[in-house]
Design a protein around this motif. Structure first.
Motif, PDB file in Angstrom:
ATOM      1  N   ILE A  15       1.168  -1.510   0.304  1.00  0.00           N
ATOM      2  CA  ILE A  15       0.363   0.038   0.024  1.00  0.00           C
ATOM      3  C   ILE A  15       0.722   1.494  -0.098  1.00  0.00           C
ATOM      4  N   SER A  16       0.348   2.352  -0.399  1.00  0.00           N
ATOM      5  CA  SER A  16       1.339   3.118  -1.119  1.00  0.00           C
ATOM      6  C   SER A  16       1.193   4.408   0.227  1.00  0.00           C
ATOM      7  N   PRO A  17       1.718   5.363   0.490  1.00  0.00           N
ATOM      8  CA  PRO A  17       1.558   5.930   1.249  1.00  0.00           C
ATOM      9  C   PRO A  17       0.340   6.370   1.846  1.00  0.00           C
ATOM     10  N   LEU A  18      -0.388   7.103   0.392  1.00  0.00           N
ATOM     11  CA  LEU A  18      -1.758   8.042   0.376  1.00  0.00           C
ATOM     12  C   LEU A  18      -2.440   6.870   0.624  1.00  0.00           C
ATOM     13  N   SER A  19      -2.654   5.388   0.036  1.00  0.00           N
ATOM     14  CA  SER A  19      -3.681   5.143  -0.044  1.00  0.00           C
ATOM     15  C   SER A  19      -3.681   4.340   1.577  1.00  0.00           C
ATOM     16  N   GLU A  20      -2.412   4.046   2.781  1.00  0.00           N
ATOM     17  CA  GLU A  20      -2.089   4.274   4.027  1.00  0.00           C
ATOM     18  C   GLU A  20      -3.450   5.565   4.497  1.00  0.00           C
ATOM     19  N   GLU A  21      -2.754   6.336   4.690  1.00  0.00           N
ATOM     20  CA  GLU A  21      -4.009   7.427   4.661  1.00  0.00           C
ATOM     21  C   GLU A  21      -4.986   7.806   4.648  1.00  0.00           C
ATOM     22  N   ILE A  22      -4.987   7.286   3.592  1.00  0.00           N
ATOM     23  CA  ILE A  22      -6.666   7.283   3.147  1.00  0.00           C
ATOM     24  C   ILE A  22      -7.434   6.032   4.268  1.00  0.00           C
ATOM     25  N   SER A  23      -6.719   4.482   4.025  1.00  0.00           N
ATOM     26  CA  SER A  23      -7.214   3.634   4.854  1.00  0.00           C
ATOM     27  C   SER A  23      -7.552   3.727   6.192  1.00  0.00           C
ATOM     28  N   LEU A  24      -6.456   4.486   7.216  1.00  0.00           N
ATOM     29  CA  LEU A  24      -6.780   5.326   8.589  1.00  0.00           C
ATOM     30  C   LEU A  24      -7.252   6.526   8.707  1.00  0.00           C
ATOM     31  N   ARG A  25      -7.725   7.040   7.502  1.00  0.00           N
ATOM     32  CA  ARG A  25      -8.891   7.821   7.441  1.00  0.00           C
ATOM     33  C   ARG A  25     -10.211   7.277   7.606  1.00  0.00           C
ATOM     34  N   ARG A  26     -10.278   6.200   6.577  1.00  0.00           N
ATOM     35  CA  ARG A  26     -11.736   5.252   6.496  1.00  0.00           C
ATOM     36  C   ARG A  26     -11.676   4.436   7.779  1.00  0.00           C
ATOM     37  N   ALA A  27     -10.526   3.913   7.969  1.00  0.00           N
ATOM     38  CA  ALA A  27     -10.376   3.026   9.165  1.00  0.00           C
ATOM     39  C   ALA A  27     -11.756   3.303  10.841  1.00  0.00           C
ATOM     40  N   SER A  28     -10.234   4.857  11.016  1.00  0.00           N
ATOM     41  CA  SER A  28     -10.966   5.942  12.041  1.00  0.00           C
ATOM     42  C   SER A  28     -12.788   6.341  12.287  1.00  0.00           C
ATOM     43  N   GLU A  29     -13.151   6.263  10.373  1.00  0.00           N
ATOM     44  CA  GLU A  29     -14.479   6.925  10.288  1.00  0.00           C
ATOM     45  C   GLU A  29     -15.500   5.930  10.648  1.00  0.00           C
ATOM     46  N   LEU A  30     -15.038   4.504  10.285  1.00  0.00           N
ATOM     47  CA  LEU A  30     -15.942   3.370  10.387  1.00  0.00           C
ATOM     48  C   LEU A  30     -16.387   3.452  12.138  1.00  0.00           C
ATOM     49  N   ILE A  31     -15.134   3.345  12.429  1.00  0.00           N
ATOM     50  CA  ILE A  31     -15.128   3.222  13.978  1.00  0.00           C
ATOM     51  C   ILE A  31     -16.297   4.036  14.444  1.00  0.00           C
ATOM     52  N   ASN A  32     -15.445   5.057  14.407  1.00  0.00           N
ATOM     53  CA  ASN A  32     -16.784   6.357  15.080  1.00  0.00           C
ATOM     54  C   ASN A  32     -18.358   6.078  14.992  1.00  0.00           C
ATOM     55  N   SER A  33     -18.941   5.564  13.986  1.00  0.00           N
ATOM     56  CA  SER A  33     -19.485   5.329  12.728  1.00  0.00           C
ATOM     57  C   SER A  33     -20.218   4.301  13.487  1.00  0.00           C
ATOM     58  N   SER A  34     -19.715   3.082  14.175  1.00  0.00           N
ATOM     59  CA  SER A  34     -19.956   2.326  14.192  1.00  0.00           C
ATOM     60  C   SER A  34     -20.574   2.127  15.933  1.00  0.00           C
ATOM     61  N   ILE A  35     -19.277   3.196  16.635  1.00  0.00           N
ATOM     62  CA  ILE A  35     -19.321   3.252  17.796  1.00  0.00           C
ATOM     63  C   ILE A  35     -20.902   4.022  18.159  1.00  0.00           C
ATOM     64  N   SER A  36     -20.728   4.896  17.261  1.00  0.00           N
ATOM     65  CA  SER A  36     -22.821   6.495  17.204  1.00  0.00           C
ATOM     66  C   SER A  36     -23.911   5.837  16.771  1.00  0.00           C
ATOM     67  N   SER A  37     -23.602   4.500  15.946  1.00  0.00           N
ATOM     68  CA  SER A  37     -24.925   3.172  15.867  1.00  0.00           C
ATOM     69  C   SER A  37     -25.378   2.832  17.260  1.00  0.00           C
ATOM     70  N   SER A  38     -23.989   1.878  17.906  1.00  0.00           N
ATOM     71  CA  SER A  38     -25.024   1.319  18.645  1.00  0.00           C
ATOM     72  C   SER A  38     -25.284   2.068  19.677  1.00  0.00           C
ATOM     73  N   TYR A  39     -25.338   3.472  20.177  1.00  0.00           N
ATOM     74  CA  TYR A  39     -25.767   3.645  21.331  1.00  0.00           C
ATOM     75  C   TYR A  39     -27.071   3.309  20.667  1.00  0.00           C
ATOM     76  N   SER A  40     -27.683   3.779  19.343  1.00  0.00           N
ATOM     77  CA  SER A  40     -29.476   3.459  19.641  1.00  0.00           C
ATOM     78  C   SER A  40     -29.619   1.944  19.272  1.00  0.00           C
ATOM     79  N   ILE A  41     -28.872   1.078  19.034  1.00  0.00           N
ATOM     80  CA  ILE A  41     -29.699  -0.337  19.340  1.00  0.00           C
ATOM     81  C   ILE A  41     -30.512  -1.071  20.343  1.00  0.00           C
ATOM     82  N   LEU A  42     -31.445  -1.407  20.391  1.00  0.00           N
ATOM     83  CA  LEU A  42     -31.788  -1.802  21.511  1.00  0.00           C
ATOM     84  C   LEU A  42     -31.824  -3.839  21.947  1.00  0.00           C
TER      85      LEU A  42
END
Length: 580
Positions: A15-42
């Protein structure tokens, strides 16, 4: 570990440095999104709370690992981006389904899926923690620890093993290869290392098992070598089996390099010494793979020998043995007896013997496949086969042919007794012992064999063996003579030989009244004393006093012989002290 993660371990992505940066950012976004979504699950609140905690920990570890790397080529970190993002996408998908309660497959399947992604998260967190803590993010940054000296304290050994496994988890190809080489060396060097690896190192077995299916053959070979060393210890075989080692070992045996196959075979041979593991090897297609390997002309003698040993262990289970026979094992291994390599012949013959033991029908099948010709070649006095090959062939001959008189006659018609007599005259002690056991058995089951052996000159050689250095050989020789001498024509022939009768009396030991050898020798003399010529030869011997002393010591058989010698015309020769 997920199939995606295993695949990623086989072929680390570039993975090139640019794709690595994008992947790290994408991973962080997914983590935050999943944490946020989990609070509304009953539904499944406990499981989602656990997943949420792990997501938060993952986010923290991901940031720490990324910040701790100053290199633009973080191969250790990028190696886990793909499985990490795949897992995060799966979590988001499960969150969406739980939110609208569309449980495709039912609640039970959803519960199982939540447990699975939770376990995957746990594994990813462990790897990221190691990246952050180990400071082995690239080869240029690696600090090579000095191997502890022999007798080092346990803490130094444990620290060194931990460092090796850090390199195995996050190092590049060369670093992993070197670490596996060193690992195998230290496992051989000291059993304490084996204990530390198996019992005190997190995920050590699962990591080695994953490397058994690594894309690089060299890594596979070295991982199989390390597993083979661990399999040498009974205490740790269970850890390998529960860690899932058997299936990849079978696959390595089928598709690995020659070295990899041999290492995998060594491990499987050791694991199948425990009958509990036999079924597992068979269940993963091991029997078919092993038979195919033995039939491959390109397989080395070492590999075929190991395969035979494994199959021998497998054949201890009756159902597996039947499957082996159905797959053509008997004809395949009878064919291997024609190999030019002696080791292959020995291993094939030992396997056939193990399979035919207590199975007369299988023994007949082996005979039907033409085993007699290679057996007679192995026993040919003019051939250059080793002592071990001769002994294995002798045992096999007894096993395959002594089950019926017809087969014995076939055997004798091929010159078998001439070969045995040669080895009694010229063989090593172990070969003599094997030959004596066989002719002793033959005398017990076939009366005609005693006459043939008498005509062939066995008795004179047996008398010589009564003075062999080996106690076992002496006793067996006496036992065979006991079987042969009562036959009338053998008895006449024996009496005609002055030396033989004299030797029997000379070897009687008056100081060992109840010895087995004395008892056997006295039995021979009893047979000789049944004829007048035999009695004359006994009386003419210079060692008649040995017999007298045993009679004086109240040895029953000695007294009976003296009574025969004392009757009528012989009575005046001896003193009248015998009151019988």
């Amino acid at each position: 570990m997920s199939s995606e993660m295993r695949e990623d371990l086989r072929e680390p992505a570039l993975i090139s440095p640019l794709s690595e940066e994008i992947s790290l950012r994408r991973a962080s976004e997914l983590i935050n999104s999943s944490i946020s979504s989990s609070y509304s699950i009953l539904s499944f609140p406990t499981k989602w709370q656990l997943i949420r905690d792990k997501l938060e920990q993952l986010n923290s570890n991901l940031a720490a690992a990324a910040d701790g790397n100053s290199s633009t080529d973080n191969s250790a970190l990028t190696a886990f981006l793909k499985p990490m993002i795949t897992t995060l996408n799966d979590i988001q998908m499960l969150a969406d389904r739980c939110s609208d309660e569309t449980y495709s497959g039912g609640k039970l399947l959803m519960r199982s899926n939540l447990d699975a992604v939770s376990s995957r998260l746990e594994l990813i967190i462990k790897h990221l923690t190691q990246i952050y803590a180990s400071a082995i993010l690239s080869r240029s940054q690696a600090i090579v620890l000095t191997r502890p000296a022999v007798g080092a304290n346990r803490e130094d050994m444990r620290f060194y093993v931990k460092d090796l496994f850090s390199r195995l988890r996050i190092g590049d190809l060369d670093m992993r290869s070197q670490a596996l080489t060193i690992l195998k060396e230290i496992l051989h060097e000291d059993q304490k290392y084996v204990r530390i690896v198996v019992l005190e190192t997190t995920d050590s077995i699962s990591l080695l098992v994953n490397f058994l299916e690594f894309g690089d053959m060299g890594i596979q070979e070295k991982a199989a070598g390390a597993v083979s060393v661990i399999a040498s210890f009974d205490s740790y075989k269970g850890a390998l089996v529960t860690g899932g080692a058997i299936a990849p070992l079978v696959r390595a045996l089928e598709m690995g390099s020659e070295v990899g196959k041999e290492e995998a075979a060594q491990a499987l041979r050791k694991l199948t010494e425990n009958s509990d593991n036999v079924w597992s090897v068979a269940a993963h297609g091991g029997v078919t793979v092993l038979l195919k390997l033995c039939g491959n002309a390109d397989s080395s003698g070492e590999l075929i020998g190991l395969a035979c040993n494994i199959l021998r262990n497998l054949s201890s289970v009756e159902e597996i043995k039947k499957f082996m026979v159905e797959q053509g094992a008997v004809s395949a291994f009878t064919e291997l007896l024609k190999s030019k390599e002696e080791t292959i012949q020995i291993h094939a013959l030992e396997l056939l013997c193990a399979m035919a033991l207590e199975d007369a029908s299988l023994g007949h099948m082996v005979v039907g496949e033409g085993v007699i010709e290679p057996l007679m070649k192995l026993l040919d006095p003019n051939s250059s086969y080793s002592l071990k090959a001769r002994e294995v062939a002798l045992r096999a001959t007894e096993l395959f042919f002594f089950s019926s008189i017809d087969l014995i006659n076939v055997l004798m018609g091929c010159g078998f007794l001439d070969r045995v007599l040669f080895f009694l005259k010229n063989g090593e002690i172990s070969t003599q012992e094997s030959g004596l056991k066989i002719v002793c058995h033959l005398c017990e089951i076939y009366e005609e064999a005693k006459k043939v052996m008498g005509d062939a000159g066995f008795m004179a050689e047996l008398v010589k063996l009564l003075e062999a250095k080996s106690f076992e050989v002496r006793e067996l020789a006496a036992e065979v003579l006991c079987c042969m001498v009562p036959v009338q024509r053998n008895c006449r022939s024996f009496i005609q030989d002055d030396h033989s009768v004299n030797q029997i009396l000379r070897l009687l030991n008056p100081d060992e009244e109840k010895s087995v050898t004395n008892k056997l020798l006295l039995s021979i003399l009893m047979s000789l004393a049944n004829s007048s010529n035999g009695r004359r030869k006994i009386l003419a011997s210079g060692y008649i006093n040995h017999l007298e002393k045993l009679a004086e010591a109240d040895v029953v058989d000695a007294k009976k012989i003296i009574k025969r010698l004392s009757s009528n015309r012989f009575r005046s020769i001896l003193s009248g002290i015998w009151s019988l």
